[in-house]
Design a protein around this motif. Sequence first.
Motif, PDB file in Angstrom:
ATOM      1  N   SER B  29     -20.319  16.357 -10.926  1.00 54.86           N
ATOM      2  CA  SER B  29     -21.687  16.995 -10.684  1.00 54.86           C
ATOM      3  C   SER B  29     -22.933  16.583 -11.628  1.00 54.86           C
ATOM      4  CB  SER B  29     -21.447  18.360 -10.373  1.00 54.86           C
ATOM      5  OG  SER B  29     -20.764  18.535 -10.097  1.00 54.86           O
ATOM      6  N   ARG B  52     -23.472  13.423  -2.717  1.00 55.96           N
ATOM      7  CA  ARG B  52     -23.927  14.334  -2.658  1.00 55.96           C
ATOM      8  C   ARG B  52     -25.160  13.426  -2.688  1.00 55.96           C
ATOM      9  NH1 ARG B  52     -22.369  17.757  -6.355  1.00 55.96           N
ATOM     10  NH2 ARG B  52     -21.202  19.711  -5.730  1.00 55.96           N
ATOM     11  N   GLU B 103     -24.150  16.737   1.481  1.00 58.84           N
ATOM     12  CA  GLU B 103     -22.736  16.283   0.544  1.00 58.84           C
ATOM     13  C   GLU B 103     -21.583  16.253   2.319  1.00 58.84           C
ATOM     14  OE1 GLU B 103     -22.110  19.695  -1.462  1.00 58.84           O
ATOM     15  OE2 GLU B 103     -19.816  19.088  -1.990  1.00 58.84           O
ATOM     16  N   LYS B 116     -22.492  19.997   4.314  1.00 62.81           N
ATOM     17  CA  LYS B 116     -23.148  20.648   3.780  1.00 62.81           C
ATOM     18  C   LYS B 116     -25.081  20.213   3.280  1.00 62.81           C
ATOM     19  CE  LYS B 116     -22.592  24.350   0.240  1.00 62.81           C
ATOM     20  NZ  LYS B 116     -21.728  24.734  -0.745  1.00 62.81           N
TER      21      LYS B 116
ATOM     22  N   THR C 110     -27.211  28.129  -0.453  1.00 65.02           N
ATOM     23  CA  THR C 110     -25.672  28.180  -0.578  1.00 65.02           C
ATOM     24  C   THR C 110     -26.063  29.159  -1.993  1.00 65.02           C
ATOM     25  OG1 THR C 110     -23.994  27.051  -1.852  1.00 65.02           O
ATOM     26  CG2 THR C 110     -25.764  26.370  -2.380  1.00 65.02           C
ATOM     27  N   THR C 113     -23.478  26.148  -6.490  1.00 66.07           N
ATOM     28  CA  THR C 113     -22.836  24.914  -6.078  1.00 66.07           C
ATOM     29  C   THR C 113     -22.780  24.107  -7.864  1.00 66.07           C
ATOM     30  OG1 THR C 113     -23.313  23.345  -6.140  1.00 66.07           O
ATOM     31  CG2 THR C 113     -25.376  24.488  -6.696  1.00 66.07           C
TER      32      THR C 113
END
Lengths: 45, 130, 236
Positions: B29, B52, B103, B116, C110, C113
């Motif tokens: 990430s 993503r 995603e 997502k 969300t 994340t």
Amino acid sequence: MSLFVITYVVFWLAVALYVIRLGSQQRRLQDRLLALQSQLQMPER
Amino acid sequence: MTTTHKLCLGGIVITMATTCLAYMGASSSWQFYMTVDEFLNQAPTSRDYRVRLSGKVGHDSLRIATDRTSASFTLVGAKSHLRVECRGPLPDNLTEGLDVVVEGHGKNSGLFQGDKVLTRCASKYDASNL
Amino acid sequence: MQRSDLKIVSARWLTWLVTGLLVAALGMAMRVAPMEQSMGQVQRILYIHVSVAWLGLMGFAVMGVCAMLYLLHRNMAWNRWSQAANEVGWLCSSLTLFTGSIWAHAAWGTWWTWDPRLTTSLLLWALYSSCLILRGSIQESHRSARITSSLALLGLIDLPLVIMATRWFRGIHPTSPEMEPVMHFTLLLNVIGFTLFFSLLFLRRLRQLQTDNLLRKLELEALVNHPYPPLSAAGG
């Protein structure tokens, strides 16, 4: 009720809980102080 | 082993576990997303991995299923665009022209299969006219 | 500091000032500040979220610096500062994650994340929690202070990562977005109000820890000089 109002309420509840905890700790300290004072005022044996 | 030792060990284990979890989560990430252009610059055969993608929802492209479990739209980058099909929970505020992060997996067919969608905040907070 | 902070904490005018500021900040955040166009009412979470996030970072900085001073001088007074910052900072850090999660659900769709800012903030919270657990679980005071201070010092590495995460790494968390002047003023008022409020809580807790330390010494002395306390006082 709007989501942001719920967030504000929970936020302040958490802060209030911490303040209450500080208050109870304060009372405990005062109790100890009083106990110590009365112990020191006793005539020595 | 005393209670103190057990608690210390517990504390250390919690810290280490959280650090490991955070690292595992973050290792993929630190580049939280790729842009559509960066993704499309790769060879079509090497696009089938989980990623993503960030871009804008193209105008007149958004189709949302009535039960809101799937949507399809064009993800627009600076130079190129990509067709996205997304199955999964959709944010309530998903609209055209909005910056989103999707995603999912790239497909060789040129389609992006998402599961997502994250909508991004505007870079300026404007007052509502309401 | 022991005498001066006593005066600050007990100053009634400061309590009233902070209460007034917080009421004004709350009123501004909930009523006066305009509703945001794209996110709606939920954007009002910004005012408390940013305030506690800043205080969570500041708390860790205070904890880390005091931990370093303890390790240098081995003076337990610094450890009490570090502990007070640990408790108040943990509360702020937890509230940051809580308010952030609700806002994220509304704004991004969300609850969580693995964005760099979110991940480093979670790590900060875990470090705060670990220090609290360690403080509570080790009886011997200097040993507890030594271990906790080392962890707090190590945790300081995470601080610049949290602050710079949105600039150094690509993520979904916004980097100081522009906003309407009224929103800006409301945010400033909230940050100042909460900073003063949590500073007061910090000083109050610090004073308690100092009093506790003093009482321990006196109790020990009293036990040596008056080994048979009256039954009514023994329970305290």
